[in-house]
Design a protein around this motif. Structure first.
Motif, PDB file in Angstrom:
ATOM      1  N   UNK A 128       0.855  -1.203   0.000  1.00 10.51           N
ATOM      2  CA  UNK A 128       0.000   0.000   0.000  1.00 10.51           C
ATOM      3  C   UNK A 128       0.887   1.249   0.000  1.00 10.51           C
ATOM      4  N   UNK A 129       1.901   1.237   0.832  1.00  8.80           N
ATOM      5  CA  UNK A 129       2.774   2.416   0.959  1.00  8.80           C
ATOM      6  C   UNK A 129       3.364   2.824  -0.391  1.00  8.80           C
ATOM      7  N   UNK A 130       3.699   1.864  -1.227  1.00  7.86           N
ATOM      8  CA  UNK A 130       4.302   2.159  -2.510  1.00  7.86           C
ATOM      9  C   UNK A 130       3.269   2.622  -3.539  1.00  7.86           C
ATOM     10  N   UNK A 131       2.047   2.116  -3.437  1.00  5.69           N
ATOM     11  CA  UNK A 131       1.053   2.348  -4.480  1.00  5.69           C
ATOM     12  C   UNK A 131       0.074   3.488  -4.212  1.00  5.69           C
ATOM     13  N   UNK A 132      -0.213   3.789  -2.942  1.00  9.69           N
ATOM     14  CA  UNK A 132      -1.294   4.715  -2.641  1.00  9.69           C
ATOM     15  C   UNK A 132      -0.885   5.728  -1.566  1.00  9.69           C
ATOM     16  N   UNK A 133      -1.570   6.867  -1.529  1.00  8.25           N
ATOM     17  CA  UNK A 133      -1.288   7.854  -0.473  1.00  8.25           C
ATOM     18  C   UNK A 133      -2.044   7.525   0.811  1.00  8.25           C
ATOM     19  N   UNK A 134      -1.524   8.015   1.910  1.00  9.02           N
ATOM     20  CA  UNK A 134      -2.255   8.021   3.174  1.00  9.02           C
ATOM     21  C   UNK A 134      -2.118   9.443   3.718  1.00  9.02           C
ATOM     22  N   UNK A 135      -3.017  10.316   3.260  1.00 15.35           N
ATOM     23  CA  UNK A 135      -2.891  11.725   3.600  1.00 15.35           C
ATOM     24  C   UNK A 135      -1.591  12.272   3.043  1.00 15.35           C
ATOM     25  N   UNK A 136      -0.736  12.857   3.885  1.00 15.73           N
ATOM     26  CA  UNK A 136       0.524  13.441   3.420  1.00 15.73           C
ATOM     27  C   UNK A 136       1.628  12.417   3.176  1.00 15.73           C
TER      28      UNK A 136
ATOM     29  N   UNK B  39       3.058  10.283   0.846  1.00 12.02           N
ATOM     30  CA  UNK B  39       2.933  10.210  -0.611  1.00 12.02           C
ATOM     31  C   UNK B  39       3.575   8.934  -1.145  1.00 12.02           C
ATOM     32  N   UNK B  40       2.884   8.197  -2.031  1.00 15.43           N
ATOM     33  CA  UNK B  40       3.479   6.979  -2.594  1.00 15.43           C
ATOM     34  C   UNK B  40       4.621   7.286  -3.551  1.00 15.43           C
ATOM     35  N   UNK B  41       5.420   6.291  -3.811  1.00 16.44           N
ATOM     36  CA  UNK B  41       6.549   6.369  -4.742  1.00 16.44           C
ATOM     37  C   UNK B  41       7.708   7.221  -4.216  1.00 16.44           C
ATOM     38  N   UNK B  42       7.542   7.802  -3.035  1.00 16.84           N
ATOM     39  CA  UNK B  42       8.610   8.585  -2.429  1.00 16.84           C
ATOM     40  C   UNK B  42       9.100   7.853  -1.177  1.00 16.84           C
TER      41      UNK B  42
ATOM     42  N   UNK C   1      10.486   7.050   2.599  1.00 17.26           N
ATOM     43  CA  UNK C   1      10.076   7.632   3.869  1.00 17.26           C
ATOM     44  C   UNK C   1      10.925   8.842   4.254  1.00 17.26           C
ATOM     45  N   UNK C   2      12.222   8.775   3.971  1.00 14.85           N
ATOM     46  CA  UNK C   2      13.110   9.833   4.448  1.00 14.85           C
ATOM     47  C   UNK C   2      12.854  11.172   3.786  1.00 14.85           C
ATOM     48  N   UNK C   3      12.176  11.158   2.612  1.00 14.83           N
ATOM     49  CA  UNK C   3      11.941  12.419   1.913  1.00 14.83           C
ATOM     50  C   UNK C   3      10.659  13.107   2.379  1.00 14.83           C
ATOM     51  N   UNK C   4       9.859  12.415   3.179  1.00 11.19           N
ATOM     52  CA  UNK C   4       8.629  13.017   3.697  1.00 11.19           C
ATOM     53  C   UNK C   4       8.975  14.160   4.646  1.00 11.19           C
ATOM     54  N   UNK C   5       8.091  15.155   4.780  1.00 12.49           N
ATOM     55  CA  UNK C   5       8.346  16.243   5.728  1.00 12.49           C
ATOM     56  C   UNK C   5       8.566  15.727   7.143  1.00 12.49           C
ATOM     57  N   UNK C   6       9.392  16.404   7.889  1.00 13.25           N
ATOM     58  CA  UNK C   6       9.724  15.971   9.247  1.00 13.25           C
ATOM     59  C   UNK C   6       8.476  15.811  10.115  1.00 13.25           C
ATOM     60  N   UNK C   7       7.512  16.729   9.979  1.00 12.63           N
ATOM     61  CA  UNK C   7       6.294  16.652  10.786  1.00 12.63           C
ATOM     62  C   UNK C   7       5.525  15.373  10.494  1.00 12.63           C
ATOM     63  N   UNK C   8       5.520  14.950   9.234  1.00 14.10           N
ATOM     64  CA  UNK C   8       4.830  13.717   8.859  1.00 14.10           C
ATOM     65  C   UNK C   8       5.588  12.512   9.399  1.00 14.10           C
ATOM     66  N   UNK C   9       6.907  12.514   9.245  1.00 12.48           N
ATOM     67  CA  UNK C   9       7.715  11.396   9.745  1.00 12.48           C
ATOM     68  C   UNK C   9       7.574  11.243  11.254  1.00 12.48           C
ATOM     69  N   UNK C  10       7.324  12.343  11.947  1.00 14.38           N
ATOM     70  CA  UNK C  10       7.249  12.284  13.416  1.00 14.38           C
ATOM     71  C   UNK C  10       6.041  11.503  13.913  1.00 14.38           C
ATOM     72  N   UNK C  11       5.017  11.330  13.072  1.00 14.15           N
ATOM     73  CA  UNK C  11       3.816  10.611  13.520  1.00 14.15           C
ATOM     74  C   UNK C  11       3.559   9.330  12.719  1.00 14.15           C
ATOM     75  N   UNK C  12       4.372   9.073  11.703  1.00 11.73           N
ATOM     76  CA  UNK C  12       4.244   7.842  10.927  1.00 11.73           C
ATOM     77  C   UNK C  12       5.014   6.729  11.623  1.00 11.73           C
ATOM     78  N   UNK C  13       4.323   5.648  11.977  1.00  7.59           N
ATOM     79  CA  UNK C  13       4.960   4.508  12.624  1.00  7.59           C
ATOM     80  C   UNK C  13       5.309   3.449  11.582  1.00  7.59           C
ATOM     81  N   UNK C  14       6.462   2.804  11.751  1.00  5.84           N
ATOM     82  CA  UNK C  14       6.941   1.804  10.809  1.00  5.84           C
ATOM     83  C   UNK C  14       7.599   0.675  11.582  1.00  5.84           C
TER      84      UNK C  14
END
Length: 558
Positions: A388-396, A398-401, A403-416
């Motif tokens: 799912x992470x590769x194919x579709x968005x979950x709010x901010x 963004x797929x195909x990008x 994890x490290x390129x996501x905004x810091x605020x988004x990374x702070x609440x995304x669990x992996x």
């Protein structure tokens, strides 16, 4: 001293609020020959309308007929009546289904606003009178440069309504990038060139001047106001209404910190939004949903028009009602982001703090958020896997990008996590329960079925599914590590209980009598939809329709 001798400003009509409903009312009044002033509490015009998708829900429209759609006022009435609260008068619903298409024809003929009908299914198309499409209408995009300096003071789109939180796109472009059929890369490159090719604006601001969705609607309305010489006073807050012999004859406002009394020869139109960002009113009227930060509306919607209307004797109805929606809360952002389509995509589920699913995730956002409240899950988790992470968005997210390129605020609440056990520990939910939930879901998803909640059975579910996934476009197993969880909350995009109005948008008192000189439209009124959400545009459709009716009636008043 006579009251009339104390006025600072005199005009025919005062409109409070600069969203789609307020601007439509102002244009309609001006076209009746009235002198009009619009006041806006904030320093940006457009209100929540500007932040929205810009859709209006209009049955029996000329555009739908041209597309070959079959509809009738009686079917539209039947559909709304089945969904709306019983205390919404039949007469108000009938006024809407008959006057909404007339409003749209008038707007198309007399303003710069242009709409087109789209095959967007009603949210409950399976009900009598429901339709699989064409009642939702989208505004045509516009180059914001034609607005001149007004484009800089237009309230920006919600970050949920554009690419990367800043690049505007049309509904069709968004669908292309979501489903990625043949040709989607060309569309993506076109969007990027359009944005970065506006070199002059890029040197000045990251803001996109290509206006789409709600920004396109509000921008086009503003051009129409400018053509009529109707001003919008920004940073102007409504303080009170002035009555003489039971009639509203003016208002007190605070403009740039200075109090002014405005006399109105014809009347006042209240179109200032709901109370969604007022913590006290939410606590009083919306038990289980009292957090203003869970709203996707802007911070200035604090219920002023409702409260001041009540002080003037207005009745209210359905104050415990809202346009509910699951939302994402990103640290540092002033408004929550609406979760519209992500829940319906295959390969994700929403679980509560016990690690269990509790509803059909692909249901309309209004229903989904209400189910969260019913399940006492004001906060929950969207759980998905690497596929799912590769194919579709979950709010901010963004797929195909990576994890490290996501905004810091988004990374702070995304669990992996590398396993569901590890993910559960990070989420703070029982690992055994989460694993059983995923296993149960996967067993059905592998066959394209959801025995628990019927996900993918309704037309609305499938509208946002992935058509490439069969036999059910809303279902896919969750089994490829790493696994992710992203927090999601029960929120809203505005409240919709408030002042009681009649078929001409005149405000009524507790005895059902008209308060002379006072009109209202939009989320400061008790919605004709009565706590329901029939389809995309059910907010702005009535706001513009009753705004139009208010403007015509007050503009023609003696």
């Amino acid at each position: 001293m006579m009251v009339s001798e104390t006025w600072d400003v005199t005009t025919d009509v005062l409109v409070v609020g600069s969203g789609a409903g307020g601007q439509t009312a102002a244009i309609a009044a001006a076209d009746q020959g009235a002198q009009v002033v619009v006041v806006e509490k904030s320093g940006l015009y457009g209100g929540t309308s500007a932040m929205s998708g810009g859709a209006i829900w209009i049955p029996v429209s000329s555009q739908a007929r041209e597309a070959g759609a079959q509809d009738s006022p009686e079917e539209a009435f039947q559909y709304i009546r089945a969904l709306a609260a019983p205390n919404v008068p039949d007469s108000l619903i009938r006024a809407y289904v008959h006057q909404a298409p007339a409003m749209l024809d008038w707007v198309q003929a007399n303003t710069e606003v242009r709409f087109f009908s789209v095959p967007y299914t009603d949210y409950h198309a399976e009900l009598p009178g429901g339709k699989p499409g064409w009642r939702t209408h989208m505004p045509l995009e516009i180059d914001g440069r034609v607005l001149g300096g007004d484009v800089q003071i237009l309230r920006p789109s919600s970050k949920a309504a554009n690419l990367f939180g800043r690049i505007n796109w049309t509904l069709m472009e968004a669908h292309m990038l979501l489903n990625r059929p043949a040709g989607w890369i060309k569309v993506f490159l076109k969007i990027m060139w359009r944005y970065y090719g506006d070199v002059a604006q890029r040197l000045r601001s990251p803001r996109d001047r290509f206006l789409t969705l709600g920004n396109a609607l509000v921008g086009r309305l503003r051009i129409s106001l400018n053509q009529r010489g109707v001003p919008i006073w920004l940073n102007t807050r409504l303080v009170s209404l002035v009555k003489e012999d039971g009639r509203v004859v003016g208002a007190v406002v605070e403009r740039d910190g200075k109090t002014q009394r405005i006399r109105t020869r014809k009347g006042v139109v209240l179109a200032a939004g709901g109370y969604e960002r007022n913590a006290q009113m939410r606590k009083q009227y919306l038990p289980g949903s009292g957090e203003p930060g869970n709203s996707g509306a802007h911070p200035y919607n604090t219920g002023d028009a409702i409260r001041i209307g009540q002080e003037a004797g207005a009745a209210v109805r359905n104050m415990g009602s809202a346009w509910y929606a699951p939302v994402f809360k990103i640290p540092g952002e002033e408004s929550a982001r609406l979760c519209t389509y992500e829940r319906a995509l295959p390969g994700n589920i929403i679980v509560n703090q016990s690690g269990r699913r509790f509803h059909n995730e692909a249901a309309s956002y209004h229903i989904s958020a209400q189910e969260m409240i019913k399940a006492d899950s004001a906060s929950a988790w969207a759980v998905f896997d690497a596929r799912y992470r590769w194919n579709y968005p979950m709010g901010p997210v963004i797929p195909k990008f990576p994890d490290w390129i996501l905004p810091r605020a988004v990374r702070s609440i995304l669990l992996k996590a590398g396993s569901l056990d590890e993910l559960a520990r990070k989420m703070g939910v029982p690992a055994d329960t989460l694993k059983r939930t995923v296993e149960t879901f996967n067993a059905g998803a592998a066959e394209g079925k959801d025995p628990q909640f019927g996900r993918g059975e309704a037309a609305y579910d499938r509208y946002y599914g992935d058509p490439k996934v069969t036999p059910n476009p809303n279902l896919a197993v969750i089994d490829k590590a790493p696994f992710y969880a992203f927090p999601i909350y029960s929120g809203d995009i505005g409240t919709n209980g408030g002042l009681v109005i009649d078929e001409n948008a005149r405000v009524l008192d507790a005895e059902g009598k008209v308060i002379a000189g006072l009109y209202a439209s939009g989320n400061c009124t008790a919605s004709v939809m009565g706590g329901s959400y029939p389809g995309a545009g059910s907010t702005l459709g009535p706001a513009m329709t009753f705004g139009w009716l208010a403007g015509r009636h007050v503009g023609a008043a003696g």
